[in-house]
Design a protein around this motif. Structure first.
Motif, short mmCIF file in Angstrom:
data_model
loop_
_atom_site.label_atom_id
_atom_site.label_comp_id
_atom_site.label_asym_id
_atom_site.label_seq_id
_atom_site.Cartn_x
_atom_site.Cartn_y
_atom_site.Cartn_z
N UNK A 1 94.86 -46.27 -8.11
CA UNK A 1 93.44 -46.28 -7.79
C UNK A 1 93.16 -45.17 -6.79
N UNK A 2 92.00 -44.54 -6.89
CA UNK A 2 91.55 -43.56 -5.90
C UNK A 2 90.70 -44.27 -4.86
N UNK A 3 90.90 -43.91 -3.59
CA UNK A 3 90.00 -44.35 -2.53
C UNK A 3 88.96 -43.24 -2.40
N UNK A 4 87.69 -43.58 -2.57
CA UNK A 4 86.63 -42.57 -2.58
C UNK A 4 85.57 -42.89 -1.52
N UNK A 5 84.85 -41.84 -1.09
CA UNK A 5 83.78 -42.03 -0.11
C UNK A 5 82.51 -41.29 -0.48
N UNK A 6 82.55 -40.52 -1.55
CA UNK A 6 81.36 -39.85 -2.07
C UNK A 6 81.49 -39.77 -3.59
N UNK A 7 80.35 -39.83 -4.29
CA UNK A 7 80.36 -39.71 -5.74
C UNK A 7 79.23 -38.79 -6.18
N UNK A 8 79.40 -38.18 -7.32
CA UNK A 8 78.36 -37.37 -7.96
C UNK A 8 78.14 -38.00 -9.33
N UNK A 9 76.98 -38.60 -9.52
CA UNK A 9 76.69 -39.32 -10.75
C UNK A 9 76.34 -38.41 -11.92
N UNK A 10 76.38 -37.09 -11.72
CA UNK A 10 76.08 -36.13 -12.78
C UNK A 10 74.64 -36.28 -13.28
N UNK B 1 83.08 -45.65 -14.67
CA UNK B 1 84.01 -46.23 -13.70
C UNK B 1 83.26 -46.97 -12.60
N UNK B 2 83.80 -48.13 -12.27
CA UNK B 2 83.21 -48.96 -11.23
C UNK B 2 83.74 -48.59 -9.86
N UNK B 3 82.95 -48.90 -8.85
CA UNK B 3 83.29 -48.65 -7.45
C UNK B 3 83.58 -50.00 -6.80
N UNK B 4 84.85 -50.28 -6.56
CA UNK B 4 85.30 -51.60 -6.12
C UNK B 4 85.61 -51.66 -4.63
N UNK B 5 85.53 -52.88 -4.08
CA UNK B 5 85.83 -53.12 -2.67
C UNK B 5 87.31 -52.96 -2.33
N UNK B 6 88.17 -53.12 -3.29
CA UNK B 6 89.62 -53.04 -3.11
C UNK B 6 90.21 -52.51 -4.42
N UNK B 7 91.47 -52.12 -4.42
CA UNK B 7 92.08 -51.63 -5.65
C UNK B 7 92.42 -52.78 -6.60
N UNK B 8 91.40 -53.59 -6.88
CA UNK B 8 91.57 -54.78 -7.69
C UNK B 8 90.17 -55.24 -8.12
N UNK B 9 89.96 -55.47 -9.40
CA UNK B 9 88.63 -55.83 -9.89
C UNK B 9 88.16 -57.20 -9.42
N UNK B 10 89.07 -58.07 -9.00
CA UNK B 10 88.66 -59.41 -8.58
C UNK B 10 87.90 -59.42 -7.26
N UNK B 11 87.96 -58.32 -6.50
CA UNK B 11 87.25 -58.24 -5.22
C UNK B 11 85.81 -57.76 -5.38
N UNK C 1 78.93 -43.06 -0.03
CA UNK C 1 79.01 -44.49 -0.27
C UNK C 1 79.99 -45.09 0.74
N UNK C 2 79.94 -46.41 0.93
CA UNK C 2 81.01 -47.03 1.72
C UNK C 2 82.34 -46.79 1.00
N UNK C 3 83.43 -46.87 1.70
CA UNK C 3 84.73 -46.66 1.07
C UNK C 3 84.86 -47.59 -0.13
N UNK C 4 85.26 -46.99 -1.25
CA UNK C 4 85.41 -47.75 -2.49
C UNK C 4 86.69 -47.32 -3.19
N UNK C 5 87.06 -48.09 -4.20
CA UNK C 5 88.24 -47.79 -5.01
C UNK C 5 87.84 -47.66 -6.47
#
Length: 129
Positions: A86-95, A44-54, A103-107
């Protein structure tokens, strides 16, 4: 004398009821975050907005088995038959054994992450944004 006693009981009862009510309001409406385990075989990608075009905030997609620290869910771009949440996320665990990374706020597209298992009010800790 009985008037005074009854009045005290009423005052104590009212104070207790107001305290319980205040606690309910304070805790009942607060949003919280929750962990979303990635349960699909998708990266899964971490996007700037809830839209892949951003575009993505970083190039490091989160692999299957990773986890997201989701703050809320929102509606955005529809992708195939997976939906538009879309989920708004601020931390990730890459396993990868390193633990949580801030991370900066991402979607993250919820359909790819966990088939929307925690979105659209299915997880009481993750409210709509």
């Amino acid at each position: 004398m009985s008037f005074s006693f009854g009045r005290r009981v009423a005052m104590v009862t009212t104070a207790a009821a107001l305290s319980v009510g205040a606690l309910t309001v304070m805790t009942g409406t607060a949003s919280a975050d929750d962990i979303v385990p990635l349960t699909t075989s998708n990266w899964v990608g971490l996007y700037n907005a809830p839209d892949t075009t951003h575009g993505k905030i970083i190039n490091g997609d989160v692999p299957p088995g990773g986890r997201l620290w989701a703050h809320c869910w929102t509606r955005g771009q529809q992708i195939g038959n997976w939906g538009n949440t879309w989920y708004q996320v601020h931390d990730v665990d890459y396993n990868e054994g390193q633990g949580w990374v801030s991370i900066p706020t991402a979607y993250v597209f919820a359909g790819y992450a966990d088939n929307n298992a925690h979105s659209v009010n299915r997880d009481p800790k993750i409210s709509e944004c």
